[in-house]
Design a protein around this motif. Structure first.
Motif, PDB file in Angstrom:
ATOM      1  N   LEU A 148       1.085  -1.399  -0.093  1.00 49.15           N
ATOM      2  CA  LEU A 148      -0.026  -0.371  -0.369  1.00 49.15           C
ATOM      3  C   LEU A 148       1.028   1.350   0.165  1.00 49.15           C
ATOM      4  O   LEU A 148       1.808   1.366   0.445  1.00 49.15           O
ATOM      5  CB  LEU A 148      -1.006  -0.231   1.085  1.00 49.15           C
ATOM      6  CG  LEU A 148      -1.603  -0.828   1.837  1.00 49.15           C
ATOM      7  CD1 LEU A 148      -2.722  -1.201   2.499  1.00 49.15           C
ATOM      8  CD2 LEU A 148      -2.914  -1.228   0.087  1.00 49.15           C
ATOM      9  N   ASN A 149       0.196   2.519  -0.103  1.00 49.05           N
ATOM     10  CA  ASN A 149       1.024   3.666  -0.598  1.00 49.05           C
ATOM     11  C   ASN A 149       0.686   4.253   1.267  1.00 49.05           C
ATOM     12  O   ASN A 149      -0.042   3.356   1.739  1.00 49.05           O
ATOM     13  CB  ASN A 149       0.880   4.652  -1.315  1.00 49.05           C
ATOM     14  CG  ASN A 149      -1.072   5.067  -0.658  1.00 49.05           C
ATOM     15  OD1 ASN A 149      -1.803   5.204   0.183  1.00 49.05           O
ATOM     16  ND2 ASN A 149      -1.858   4.942  -2.042  1.00 49.05           N
ATOM     17  N   GLY A 150       1.320   5.111   1.458  1.00 50.96           N
ATOM     18  CA  GLY A 150       1.172   5.833   2.695  1.00 50.96           C
ATOM     19  C   GLY A 150       0.479   6.047   3.949  1.00 50.96           C
ATOM     20  O   GLY A 150       1.009   5.556   4.684  1.00 50.96           O
ATOM     21  N   LYS A 153      -1.442   2.888   4.106  1.00 45.28           N
ATOM     22  CA  LYS A 153      -0.686   1.613   5.238  1.00 45.28           C
ATOM     23  C   LYS A 153      -0.921   2.321   6.576  1.00 45.28           C
ATOM     24  O   LYS A 153      -1.199   1.556   7.216  1.00 45.28           O
ATOM     25  CB  LYS A 153       0.963   1.982   4.505  1.00 45.28           C
ATOM     26  CG  LYS A 153       1.309   1.244   4.248  1.00 45.28           C
ATOM     27  CD  LYS A 153       2.949   1.296   4.202  1.00 45.28           C
ATOM     28  CE  LYS A 153       3.587   0.057   3.150  1.00 45.28           C
ATOM     29  NZ  LYS A 153       5.262   0.074   3.523  1.00 45.28           N
ATOM     30  N   GLU A 154      -1.101   3.978   6.507  1.00 48.00           N
ATOM     31  CA  GLU A 154      -1.061   4.410   7.924  1.00 48.00           C
ATOM     32  C   GLU A 154      -3.104   4.490   8.438  1.00 48.00           C
ATOM     33  O   GLU A 154      -3.378   3.619   9.639  1.00 48.00           O
ATOM     34  CB  GLU A 154      -1.354   6.181   7.644  1.00 48.00           C
ATOM     35  CG  GLU A 154      -1.891   6.305   9.233  1.00 48.00           C
ATOM     36  CD  GLU A 154      -0.663   6.179  10.563  1.00 48.00           C
ATOM     37  OE1 GLU A 154      -0.982   5.492  11.802  1.00 48.00           O
ATOM     38  OE2 GLU A 154       1.004   5.600   9.925  1.00 48.00           O
ATOM     39  N   ARG A 155      -3.722   4.013   7.190  1.00 41.35           N
ATOM     40  CA  ARG A 155      -5.559   4.139   7.546  1.00 41.35           C
ATOM     41  C   ARG A 155      -5.574   2.210   8.089  1.00 41.35           C
ATOM     42  O   ARG A 155      -6.507   2.131   8.790  1.00 41.35           O
ATOM     43  CB  ARG A 155      -6.195   4.271   6.607  1.00 41.35           C
ATOM     44  CG  ARG A 155      -7.697   3.581   6.080  1.00 41.35           C
ATOM     45  CD  ARG A 155      -8.366   4.533   7.761  1.00 41.35           C
ATOM     46  NE  ARG A 155      -9.409   3.940   7.775  1.00 41.35           N
ATOM     47  CZ  ARG A 155     -10.238   3.550   8.939  1.00 41.35           C
ATOM     48  NH1 ARG A 155      -9.378   4.350  10.256  1.00 41.35           N
ATOM     49  NH2 ARG A 155     -11.510   4.030   9.398  1.00 41.35           N
ATOM     50  N   LYS A 266     -13.558  -3.868   8.814  1.00 44.18           N
ATOM     51  CA  LYS A 266     -13.223  -5.491   8.117  1.00 44.18           C
ATOM     52  C   LYS A 266     -13.154  -5.148   6.339  1.00 44.18           C
ATOM     53  O   LYS A 266     -12.231  -5.193   5.962  1.00 44.18           O
ATOM     54  CB  LYS A 266     -13.643  -7.106   8.416  1.00 44.18           C
ATOM     55  CG  LYS A 266     -13.608  -7.327   9.562  1.00 44.18           C
ATOM     56  CD  LYS A 266     -14.302  -8.323  10.285  1.00 44.18           C
ATOM     57  CE  LYS A 266     -13.852  -9.176  11.498  1.00 44.18           C
ATOM     58  NZ  LYS A 266     -14.590 -10.146  12.361  1.00 44.18           N
ATOM     59  N   GLN A 267     -14.288  -4.393   6.068  1.00 48.84           N
ATOM     60  CA  GLN A 267     -14.789  -4.155   4.677  1.00 48.84           C
ATOM     61  C   GLN A 267     -13.658  -3.208   4.140  1.00 48.84           C
ATOM     62  O   GLN A 267     -13.055  -3.615   2.655  1.00 48.84           O
ATOM     63  CB  GLN A 267     -15.972  -3.778   4.587  1.00 48.84           C
ATOM     64  CG  GLN A 267     -16.847  -3.234   3.201  1.00 48.84           C
ATOM     65  CD  GLN A 267     -16.551  -5.091   1.957  1.00 48.84           C
ATOM     66  OE1 GLN A 267     -16.901  -5.847   2.757  1.00 48.84           O
ATOM     67  NE2 GLN A 267     -16.998  -4.672   0.821  1.00 48.84           N
ATOM     68  N   GLU A 268     -13.575  -2.432   5.436  1.00 53.71           N
ATOM     69  CA  GLU A 268     -12.990  -1.125   4.258  1.00 53.71           C
ATOM     70  C   GLU A 268     -11.136  -1.784   4.599  1.00 53.71           C
ATOM     71  O   GLU A 268     -10.322  -1.519   2.859  1.00 53.71           O
ATOM     72  CB  GLU A 268     -12.513   0.065   5.460  1.00 53.71           C
ATOM     73  CG  GLU A 268     -12.057   1.478   4.858  1.00 53.71           C
ATOM     74  CD  GLU A 268     -11.357   2.351   5.969  1.00 53.71           C
ATOM     75  OE1 GLU A 268     -10.686   3.065   5.926  1.00 53.71           O
ATOM     76  OE2 GLU A 268     -11.711   2.131   6.935  1.00 53.71           O
ATOM     77  N   LYS A 269     -10.616  -2.617   5.218  1.00 53.68           N
ATOM     78  CA  LYS A 269      -9.668  -3.115   5.243  1.00 53.68           C
ATOM     79  C   LYS A 269      -9.493  -4.366   3.778  1.00 53.68           C
ATOM     80  O   LYS A 269      -8.166  -4.033   3.288  1.00 53.68           O
ATOM     81  CB  LYS A 269      -9.385  -4.222   6.574  1.00 53.68           C
ATOM     82  CG  LYS A 269      -7.621  -4.825   6.541  1.00 53.68           C
ATOM     83  CD  LYS A 269      -8.601  -5.842   7.904  1.00 53.68           C
ATOM     84  CE  LYS A 269      -6.655  -6.258   8.483  1.00 53.68           C
ATOM     85  NZ  LYS A 269      -6.759  -6.798   9.717  1.00 53.68           N
ATOM     86  N   ALA A 270     -10.715  -4.936   3.518  1.00 55.86           N
ATOM     87  CA  ALA A 270     -10.411  -5.634   2.406  1.00 55.86           C
ATOM     88  C   ALA A 270     -10.687  -4.898   1.186  1.00 55.86           C
ATOM     89  O   ALA A 270      -9.807  -5.238   0.237  1.00 55.86           O
ATOM     90  CB  ALA A 270     -11.589  -6.408   2.424  1.00 55.86           C
ATOM     91  N   ARG A 271     -11.249  -4.076   1.334  1.00 51.79           N
ATOM     92  CA  ARG A 271     -11.075  -2.701  -0.443  1.00 51.79           C
ATOM     93  C   ARG A 271      -9.284  -2.133  -0.334  1.00 51.79           C
ATOM     94  O   ARG A 271      -9.380  -1.960  -1.005  1.00 51.79           O
ATOM     95  CB  ARG A 271     -12.295  -1.841   0.094  1.00 51.79           C
ATOM     96  CG  ARG A 271     -13.366  -2.550   0.475  1.00 51.79           C
ATOM     97  CD  ARG A 271     -13.615  -2.015  -1.498  1.00 51.79           C
ATOM     98  NE  ARG A 271     -15.380  -2.699  -1.799  1.00 51.79           N
ATOM     99  CZ  ARG A 271     -16.419  -2.402  -1.595  1.00 51.79           C
ATOM    100  NH1 ARG A 271     -16.257  -1.100  -1.230  1.00 51.79           N
ATOM    101  NH2 ARG A 271     -17.729  -2.976  -2.454  1.00 51.79           N
TER     102      ARG A 271
END
Length: 671
Positions: A148-150, A153-155, A266-271
């Motif tokens: 992931l980009n910076g 990654k933080e999110r 969890k959904q946001e993580k997967a996306r």
């Protein structure tokens, strides 16, 4: 003050020094060990030599071992012997560990080294286990946001921390709701039908609370007998309502909003990682590769099982009708199922319990492990314990120490419901040493009373065998790397060893070896043993539909989160076709569905039924060759010992000679 957690333990087998550990030791130990582990990682980062499998992948696998051990100790205590202080520490430690893990998995320099080794793997001449470790390490970093980009990654890190906090809170709420309810009864007439041994249990619970009469709690050994034997339908209804309303009470322990928050995260993580939903993300690394395959599997079972389930419920309704009940509800099920079981098989759980003394059942499990794998269990009093009820055993093979086993069998206020196996330390090899595992089996069986020892229902007998199957997976582990050892396998493979071992409970010749009356020593009569065997599939259709319903609900949460809205409405819709009783608007399963919102079964609850296919097929193979056939047992042992070093389907085919067949399960369940 010296912290006993911060350094290697100077105890027998380097076991956890429970007698020396105080709650105030945990937080500073975690802080110190995270720092130590990061120094080990820095050693990999600062190594100027060309990245290789040994100085990157292998070094990473062996890093943080003491931190892993302390984490195992702490989080098992949080499940088996928790209190307000431990729960408070958990809320601080969980995000700390998640953040530490994110710092490693998102370290760009470290990932560059891993990627270089991964891209050049052909030149290293790796064996099968090394290849698996390399692949798992690379994928693990990618799936933890390394690409992931910076900002993303933080999110991703923020999401992981939030999920660790919210999952913990979910479990703490369920435990609080379980502990907060009890039913106090002073009139014994309200308890008509409940056997005397259970009444004695209720009296002792009341006494422990300084009350007269009887107390029923929501702990399973207390709750289930009331639902099974109480003729008082109003009592059954009240208890079922309390049980079904856990964390669904619109109070401080309500989990409905937490569910929406957990699923959204969890959904946001997967996306962020490029997946359409969380179930796609999870299932990519399972034997079932996609949500579609899981749903096809569950729907195929549903189609086969529903006619059997409907027939079973029709029989129960006939019995209920004779009692003047025109519409059965879920709180009637256990009561009439027990009546029908007694009518069909002349089996009464309370009549059987005297033949299943806990110590004798445990001895039978040990004997089985000896017959199959040559293991010997010796109780030891030299190993420190976290509670006086815990027992400890040294396990030997041909006189050589194999593993340490902790057993913890009885309900307590600080112990969550259910049964589980966990590990305080995995097996692995390092510097010429084979480090042996420390395994724990935790259950919630009826405590012994002043008059009787702990006596198990037959369902509890199978529970002990189930958890011991998991334990054997850890005990027999024989791998090089700790993160591929024992139960570190794909999640829909992890239930095979546990469910496989349950099959032995239904074998008449084996049952005869341990089903003995605790007072007279009389063996359970042959006709009763045969009836236990014959009743193996009793209510199998109903139980299958229940598991399918939970599996479909789990998949719906993690595949179609946008549809959730009201938790109860969503639950009713997504389990449609699997429910055989009217829905109660006051109760819901989801707010106490700890397997998927606190445990590791997110988008994986289907694995119980999936593993049933594996275990039915595997035990059929044992039956074909003799259930104690040494060659078959040796093949199965190799499957257990391999842990996560090979693809599970390949492991299974090496054992069985072919892929598992769904027909094996259908044949066992429905003939």
């Amino acid at each position: 003050m010296k912290n006993p957690l911060s350094e290697p333990f100077q105890t027998i087998h380097s076991s956890a020094p429970f007698a020396e550990i105080k709650e105030e030791h945990f937080l500073p130990a975690f802080q110190e060990l995270i720092k130590t582990s990061e120094e080990e990682i820095n050693g990999i980062l600062n190594n100027d030599a060309e990245p290789t499998f040994e100085n990157v992948i292998e070094a990473l696998s062996y890093s943080g071992k003491q931190l892993d051990v302390v984490s195992g100790i702490f989080f098992n205590l949080n499940s088996a012997e928790t209190n307000d202080e431990i729960q408070k520490i958990a809320q601080e430690v969980s995000p700390m560990l998640t953040e530490y893990s994110a710092r490693i998995s998102q370290n760009e320099v470290l990932f560059e080294k891993i990627k270089k080794v991964y891209d050049e793997k052909e030149k290293y001449n790796l064996d099968e286990e090394q290849q698996m470790l390399l692949n798992d390490t690379y994928k693990g970093f990618v799936r933890s946001g390394a690409l992931l980009n910076g900002a993303d990654k933080e999110r991703f890190k923020e999401i992981s921390i939030e999920l660790s906090k919210k999952s913990l809170q979910f479990g703490q709420n369920v435990l609080a709701e379980t502990n907060n309810y009890f039913k106090h009864i002073t009139d014994e007439n309200e308890l008509k039908g409940i056997p005397e041994a259970i009444l004695q249990q209720y009296r002792e619970e009341a006494k422990s609370r300084d009350l007269d009469g009887y107390v029923i709690t929501l702990q399973f050994p207390s709750y289930l007998p009331a639902m099974t034997y109480a003729e008082n339908r109003d009592l059954r209804k009240e208890l079922a309502l309390a049980y079904g309303k856990k964390s669904f009470n619109n109070n401080e322990f309500d989990n409905q909003e937490l569910i929406r928050e957990i699923i959204a995260l969890k959904q946001e993580k997967a996306r962020l990682l490029g997946y359409a939903n969380y179930s796609e993300f999870v299932l990519e690394e399972r034997m079932a590769k996609s949500p579609g395959q899981v749903l096809n599997f569950l729907n195929e079972l549903l189609e086969k099982a529903r006619p059997y389930a409907e027939k079973e419920i029709a029989e129960l309704k006939e019995l209920a009708k004779a009692d003047g009940i025109d519409e059965m509800h879920s709180y009637d099920h256990s009561f009439y199922a027990e009546k029908l079981r007694k009518k069909k098989f002349d089996i009464d759980d309370e009549e059987l319990k005297p033949y299943f003394q806990l110590e004798k059942v445990e001895e039978a499990v040990f004997t089985l492990a000896d017959k199959l794998f040559g293991l010997e269990f010796r109780e030891t009093h030299d190993v420190q314990k976290y509670h006086e009820e815990v027992k400890t055993y040294e396990i030997f093979e041909n006189g050589e120490f194999k593993a340490l086993l902790y057993t913890d069998y009885f309900p307590r206020k600080g112990k969550r419901a259910g049964a589980w196996m966990t590990s305080f330390r995995n097996q692995y090899r390092e510097a010429g040493q084979n480090i042996r595992p420390h395994i724990s089996v935790v259950c919630n069986f009826s405590k012994p009373s002043a008059e009787t020892p702990s006596l198990l229902t037959f369902q509890e007998v199978t529970t002990l065998f189930h958890e011991f199957g998991h334990a054997l997976h850890g005990v027999l582990a024989d791998t090089t790397y700790p993160n591929l050892s024992g139960t570190s396998v794909k999640w829909d493979f992890v239930e095979l060893p546990s469910q496989f071992l349950e099959n032995f409970c239904y074998e008449p010749d084996f049952l005869k070896t341990f089903a003995r009356h605790y007072q007279t020593g009389e063996t359970l009569p042959d006709d009763k043993i045969q009836k236990i065997s014959d009743s193996k599939n009793f209510m199998e259709g109903y139980q299958t539909l229940r598991q399918i319903g939970l599996g479909k609900l789990d998949m719906a949460y993690h595949s179609t989160p946008e549809k959730i809205g009201d938790v109860k409405t969503f639950e009713v819709k997504e389990t449609e076709g699997t429910n055989l009783y009217p829905a109660n608007p006051e109760t819901a399963t989801s707010p106490a569905f700890s397997h998927i919102f606190q445990g590791g079964y997110s988008a994986g609850y289907y694995s119980y039924k999936w593993a049933e296919v594996l275990d039915a097929d595997a035990f059929q193979y044992f039956k074909e060759n003799g259930i104690f056939n040494p060659e078959t047992a040796a093949k199965y042992r190799r499957l257990l010992a391999a842990g996560g070093t090979k693809d599970p389907m390949e492991l299974y085919k090496e054992f069985r000679g072919s892929e598992p067949k769904v027909e094996s399960l259908l044949k066992r369940a429905f003939g």
